[in-house]
Design a protein around this motif. Structure first.
Motif, short mmCIF file in Angstrom:
data_model
loop_
_atom_site.label_atom_id
_atom_site.label_comp_id
_atom_site.label_asym_id
_atom_site.label_seq_id
_atom_site.Cartn_x
_atom_site.Cartn_y
_atom_site.Cartn_z
N TRP A 33 -3.71 8.56 0.91
CA TRP A 33 -2.51 7.87 1.38
C TRP A 33 -1.41 8.86 1.79
O TRP A 33 -0.83 8.73 2.88
CB TRP A 33 -1.98 6.94 0.28
CG TRP A 33 -0.69 6.26 0.65
CD1 TRP A 33 0.58 6.75 0.51
CD2 TRP A 33 -0.55 4.97 1.27
NE1 TRP A 33 1.50 5.85 1.00
CE2 TRP A 33 0.83 4.75 1.47
CE3 TRP A 33 -1.45 3.99 1.66
CZ2 TRP A 33 1.32 3.59 2.04
CZ3 TRP A 33 -0.96 2.82 2.24
CH2 TRP A 33 0.41 2.63 2.42
N PRO A 39 3.47 4.06 -1.42
CA PRO A 39 2.50 2.95 -1.40
C PRO A 39 2.75 1.94 -2.51
O PRO A 39 3.18 2.29 -3.60
CB PRO A 39 1.17 3.67 -1.64
CG PRO A 39 1.53 4.82 -2.53
CD PRO A 39 2.92 5.26 -2.09
N SER A 76 -1.14 -2.18 -1.04
CA SER A 76 -1.50 -1.31 0.08
C SER A 76 -2.60 -0.33 -0.30
O SER A 76 -3.52 -0.07 0.49
CB SER A 76 -0.27 -0.54 0.57
OG SER A 76 0.70 -1.42 1.10
N VAL A 114 -5.87 -2.07 -0.22
CA VAL A 114 -6.39 -2.23 1.13
C VAL A 114 -7.09 -0.95 1.57
O VAL A 114 -8.20 -0.98 2.11
CB VAL A 114 -5.27 -2.58 2.13
CG1 VAL A 114 -5.81 -2.59 3.56
CG2 VAL A 114 -4.67 -3.94 1.81
N LEU A 117 -4.61 -7.92 3.48
CA LEU A 117 -3.35 -7.62 4.15
C LEU A 117 -2.35 -8.76 4.04
O LEU A 117 -1.14 -8.55 4.12
CB LEU A 117 -3.62 -7.29 5.62
CG LEU A 117 -4.22 -5.90 5.87
CD1 LEU A 117 -4.85 -5.82 7.26
CD2 LEU A 117 -3.16 -4.82 5.68
N VAL A 162 0.19 -8.11 1.49
CA VAL A 162 1.12 -6.99 1.73
C VAL A 162 2.26 -7.52 2.59
O VAL A 162 2.07 -7.77 3.79
CB VAL A 162 0.40 -5.83 2.43
CG1 VAL A 162 1.36 -4.67 2.66
CG2 VAL A 162 -0.82 -5.38 1.63
N GLN A 195 4.89 -6.34 4.12
CA GLN A 195 5.27 -5.64 5.35
C GLN A 195 4.21 -5.72 6.44
O GLN A 195 4.45 -5.32 7.59
CB GLN A 195 5.61 -4.18 5.07
CG GLN A 195 4.45 -3.33 4.55
CD GLN A 195 4.42 -3.29 3.03
OE1 GLN A 195 4.85 -4.23 2.36
NE2 GLN A 195 3.94 -2.17 2.48
N ALA A 196 3.04 -6.26 6.12
CA ALA A 196 1.97 -6.37 7.11
C ALA A 196 2.09 -7.64 7.95
O ALA A 196 1.37 -7.79 8.95
CB ALA A 196 0.60 -6.33 6.43
N PHE A 212 -3.37 -2.52 9.44
CA PHE A 212 -3.04 -1.73 8.25
C PHE A 212 -2.25 -0.48 8.63
O PHE A 212 -1.22 -0.19 8.01
CB PHE A 212 -4.32 -1.34 7.52
CG PHE A 212 -4.10 -0.41 6.36
CD1 PHE A 212 -3.37 -0.82 5.25
CD2 PHE A 212 -4.63 0.87 6.36
CE1 PHE A 212 -3.15 0.03 4.17
CE2 PHE A 212 -4.43 1.73 5.29
CZ PHE A 212 -3.68 1.30 4.19
N THR A 213 -2.70 0.27 9.63
CA THR A 213 -2.03 1.52 9.97
C THR A 213 -0.64 1.28 10.57
O THR A 213 0.30 2.00 10.28
CB THR A 213 -2.89 2.36 10.94
OG1 THR A 213 -3.24 1.58 12.10
CG2 THR A 213 -4.18 2.80 10.25
N SER A 215 1.35 -1.36 10.00
CA SER A 215 2.26 -1.88 8.97
C SER A 215 2.56 -0.86 7.88
O SER A 215 3.51 -1.04 7.12
CB SER A 215 1.67 -3.15 8.35
OG SER A 215 0.43 -2.88 7.74
N SER A 216 1.76 0.22 7.81
CA SER A 216 1.98 1.25 6.79
C SER A 216 2.72 2.46 7.33
O SER A 216 2.89 3.46 6.62
CB SER A 216 0.63 1.72 6.21
OG SER A 216 -0.06 0.64 5.63
#
Length: 418
Positions: A210, A218, A222, A225, A327, A330, A332-333, A364-365, A367-368
């Motif tokens: 991560w 994280p 997350s 995921v 997701l 999560v 923020q996703a 995922f990428t 939103s992260s």
């Protein structure tokens, strides 16, 4: 006909049951379905029936092909047929050593799933660690690369450096190759430049990875995921990169070199790098507020819409289905998830394409707060487990069997000197 050969009905158009097909091919029923998933056999369900049936002529042709391959000498180059006990893909599901891969990934860590692929045993709590000397050599090699170097290049250099540090790399025994896998995977992660200054160098592999993908802190959802994505992507039968690994292993290249071959193929935009294209598309959809103009631009340019469709699945990619469900937990996703659903719905007006794992990785990428290349990194680290499993399996086969004959179509000799 010999006494031990089953006497099958040879009427024109005759169709065989799975049991009859397995008998004729001399394999188990599950291997018959593996042939179907790889396009070596086609199956059909009769009206009102639940079981699959197979065309007798096709089965007999495959049986002849298998006999030629089995009788061939090293380097003779018969028809290429790869028998494997690792992954089966059928009916929109996939299995690791006979166990539903999505259920394994939901209940076990990436390291535990890797051990299952390698040994057929689950080892709860297993964690991969690498010697400090190996990590240091790999880091020095990777740090010497230009800043714009791609993730695949960084990982390939780290693999080469780790190989140079290992004097036992040419030992192809099962114990040695397993040791290589348990050292190489954490070395690949540790060699990547950290984005977070307080990144973790201990704990589960997903936690260590991560901090090399994003500067955000994280949450548990997350991290789950990421760990699940690694486990889901650990193997997917004979993908292009995995075939390259088996070719290298067939020539008795050591495991580090076999993994390097896989990394070279993975960098293609139609394989490991595909999630980066989906990542950029989602950013455009979020910027525009709708998928309609973005999809129109993709199609106008003559490009496929990234993140949609998979030739091995008629419905939704099971890996995508699992990741989308995680997701949703999560917060923020949510924007990226809505953008992905907009892409699927917009495209469905003209073509019934379902989301694949590249679109789920992109959600995922994005939103992260990860770069577009992060999906490729996740894919490469994850798939290393499968590559080690396939290399190990190939070392148990006759050498150089991965040597098909070329079908020459050039000018017939003799030709005059130019």
């Amino acid at each position: 006909m010999r006494d031990h050969e089953p006497a099958h009905d040879r009427r024109p158009g005759r169709r065989l049951s799975t049991r009859e097909t397995a008998e004729l091919l001399g394999v188990k029923p599950e291997t018959v379905y593996a042939y179907v998933s790889r396009g070596l056999l086609s199956s059909r369900r009769e009206p009102g029936g639940r079981a699959s049936t197979f065309d007798a002529k096709d089965v007999e042709a495959l049986a002849r092909r298998n006999r030629r391959e089995a009788a061939g000498s090293p380097g003779s180059g018969g028809d290429l047929s790869v028998r494997t006990r690792i992954t089966l893909i059928e009916e929109d599901r996939y299995y690791f050593r006979g166990v539903d891969a999505t259920e394994l990934a939901a209940r076990h860590s990436y390291e535990e799933v890797a051990e299952w692929l390698w040994t057929g045993r689950l080892t709860p709590g297993t964690a991969f660690t690498a010697p400090g000397t190996t990590v240091e050599v790999a880091r020095r090699a990777v740090n010497a690369l230009p800043g714009h170097t791609s993730p695949a290049d960084r990982l390939r250099v780290a693999a080469i450096a780790a190989a140079a540090e290992d004097p036992l790399r040419f030992d192809l025994s099962e114990e040695s190759v397993l040791g290589t896998g348990r050292i190489l995977i954490p070395t690949l992660v540790a060699a990547l430049p950290p984005v977070r200054h307080d990144h973790e160098d201990g704990g589960p592999l997903a936690h260590r990875l991560w901090g090399r993908l994003t500067g955000r802190r994280p949450g548990e959802a997350s991290l789950r995921v990421l760990d699940t994505a690694l486990a889901l992507l650990a193997d997917h039968d004979l993908a292009a990169s995995t075939l390259a690994v088996r070719v290298a292993a067939s020539a008795r290249a050591h495991a580090y070199a076999a993994v390097s071959a896989g990394l070279g193929v993975l960098e293609g935009p139609l394989h490991g790098a595909a999630s980066g294209l989906a990542h950029r598309m989602l950013l455009d959809v979020l910027d525009q507020g709708t998928a309609v103009p973005v999809i129109a631009d993709e199609l106008r340019a003559g490009r496929r819409v990234p993140g949609l469709g998979h030739r091995l699945y008629t419905g939704e990619d099971p890996r995508a289905r699992v990741l989308f469900a995680l997701l949703e937990q999560v917060p923020q996703a949510e924007p990226a998830l809505l953008a992905a659903r907009d892409v699927v719905a917009t495209t469905a007006r003209h073509a019934p394409l379902h989301a694949n794992v590249d679109l789920a990785l992109a959600v995922f990428t994005v939103s992260s707060g990860m770069p577009a290349t992060a999906g490729e990194t996740i894919f490469a680290v994850a798939r290393t487990a499968g590559w080690i499993a396939h290399a190990l399996e190939e070392y148990g086969e006759r050498p150089l069997r991965m040597r098909p004959s070329g079908h020459y179509v050039g000018p017939r000799p003799p030709q005059p000197l130019p």
